[in-house]
Design a protein around this motif. Structure first.
Motif, mmCIF file in Angstrom:
data_model
loop_
_atom_site.group_PDB
_atom_site.id
_atom_site.type_symbol
_atom_site.label_atom_id
_atom_site.label_comp_id
_atom_site.label_asym_id
_atom_site.label_seq_id
_atom_site.Cartn_x
_atom_site.Cartn_y
_atom_site.Cartn_z
ATOM 1 N N ALA A 34 6.249 44.995 5.201
ATOM 2 C CA ALA A 34 5.405 45.811 6.082
ATOM 3 C C ALA A 34 6.186 47.035 6.578
ATOM 4 O O ALA A 34 5.633 48.138 6.650
ATOM 5 C CB ALA A 34 4.895 44.980 7.256
ATOM 6 N N VAL A 37 6.349 49.584 3.755
ATOM 7 C CA VAL A 37 5.059 50.263 3.610
ATOM 8 C C VAL A 37 4.898 51.300 4.722
ATOM 9 O O VAL A 37 4.499 52.444 4.469
ATOM 10 C CB VAL A 37 3.896 49.247 3.602
ATOM 11 N N SER A 38 5.238 50.930 5.936
ATOM 12 C CA SER A 38 5.137 51.860 7.068
ATOM 13 C C SER A 38 6.054 53.062 6.876
ATOM 14 O O SER A 38 5.667 54.192 7.178
ATOM 15 C CB SER A 38 5.486 51.139 8.374
ATOM 16 N N ARG A 42 2.258 54.669 5.452
ATOM 17 C CA ARG A 42 1.036 53.865 5.605
ATOM 18 C C ARG A 42 1.329 52.782 6.639
ATOM 19 O O ARG A 42 1.875 51.727 6.303
ATOM 20 C CB ARG A 42 0.642 53.239 4.265
ATOM 21 N N MET A 44 1.703 49.638 8.692
ATOM 22 C CA MET A 44 1.301 48.261 8.422
ATOM 23 C C MET A 44 2.187 47.328 9.236
ATOM 24 O O MET A 44 3.401 47.483 9.258
ATOM 25 C CB MET A 44 1.436 47.933 6.929
ATOM 26 N N LEU A 49 -0.183 42.483 6.882
ATOM 27 C CA LEU A 49 0.229 42.024 5.561
ATOM 28 C C LEU A 49 -0.081 40.543 5.375
ATOM 29 O O LEU A 49 -0.576 40.134 4.317
ATOM 30 C CB LEU A 49 1.725 42.288 5.340
ATOM 31 N N ILE A 52 -3.676 40.215 4.598
ATOM 32 C CA ILE A 52 -3.958 40.659 3.230
ATOM 33 C C ILE A 52 -3.584 39.561 2.250
ATOM 34 O O ILE A 52 -4.354 39.206 1.364
ATOM 35 C CB ILE A 52 -3.214 41.972 2.901
ATOM 36 N N CYS A 59 -7.709 44.707 1.255
ATOM 37 C CA CYS A 59 -6.626 45.617 0.884
ATOM 38 C C CYS A 59 -7.295 46.861 0.318
ATOM 39 O O CYS A 59 -7.776 46.843 -0.822
ATOM 40 C CB CYS A 59 -5.724 44.932 -0.162
ATOM 41 N N ASP A 60 -7.374 47.928 1.116
ATOM 42 C CA ASP A 60 -8.036 49.122 0.607
ATOM 43 C C ASP A 60 -7.109 49.853 -0.365
ATOM 44 O O ASP A 60 -5.962 49.478 -0.551
ATOM 45 C CB ASP A 60 -8.563 50.011 1.739
ATOM 46 N N ASP A 62 -5.577 52.694 -0.295
ATOM 47 C CA ASP A 62 -4.369 53.270 0.271
ATOM 48 C C ASP A 62 -3.318 52.186 0.537
ATOM 49 O O ASP A 62 -2.124 52.402 0.311
ATOM 50 C CB ASP A 62 -4.679 54.045 1.557
ATOM 51 N N ASP A 63 -3.766 51.014 1.014
ATOM 52 C CA ASP A 63 -2.853 49.878 1.185
ATOM 53 C C ASP A 63 -2.275 49.471 -0.161
ATOM 54 O O ASP A 63 -1.073 49.241 -0.291
ATOM 55 C CB ASP A 63 -3.574 48.656 1.779
ATOM 56 N N LEU A 67 1.626 49.474 -1.003
ATOM 57 C CA LEU A 67 2.267 48.193 -1.293
ATOM 58 C C LEU A 67 2.926 48.220 -2.667
ATOM 59 O O LEU A 67 4.053 47.751 -2.836
ATOM 60 C CB LEU A 67 1.255 47.049 -1.204
#
Length: 93
Positions: A34, A37-38, A42, A44, A49, A52, A59-60, A62-63, A67
């Motif tokens: 996470a 990702v941040s 993005r 998170m 996470l 998800i 999980c769109d 962008d995620d 990821l």
């Protein structure tokens, strides 16, 4: 009219499982992934996470892209069925 949550289908469940497999293969805690990702822009949390990975949160796209980037794989890898170790799909830099 209140919006209803959409059920997560087979592709979403498969993606969630692949994310978890890749994360554990790399020895990463949810908090570490996470944070990666941040750091990529993005935001998170480890709770996001976790949800998800348990297919309790969608999980769109962008995620998914963030990821994949944090796990050093193509986003397509996260959408495919995980069979055995997924490390052979690591992106070359």
């Amino acid at each position: 009219m209140a919006a209803r949550s959409l059920e997560i289908g087979p592709a979403g469940i498969r993606t969630a499982r692949t994310i978890e497999i890749l994360r554990t293969e790399r020895g990463l805690a949810q908090r570490e992934l996470a944070a990666r990702v941040s750091a990529l822009g993005r935001p998170m949390t480890n709770t996001m996470l976790s949800r998800i990975e348990r297919a309790q949160r969608r999980c769109d796209i962008d995620d998914l892209v963030a990821l994949a980037q944090a796990l050093l794989v193509s986003p397509l890898v996260l959408l495919q069925e995980a069979e055995g170790p997924v490390t052979s799909f690591v992106q070359r830099r």
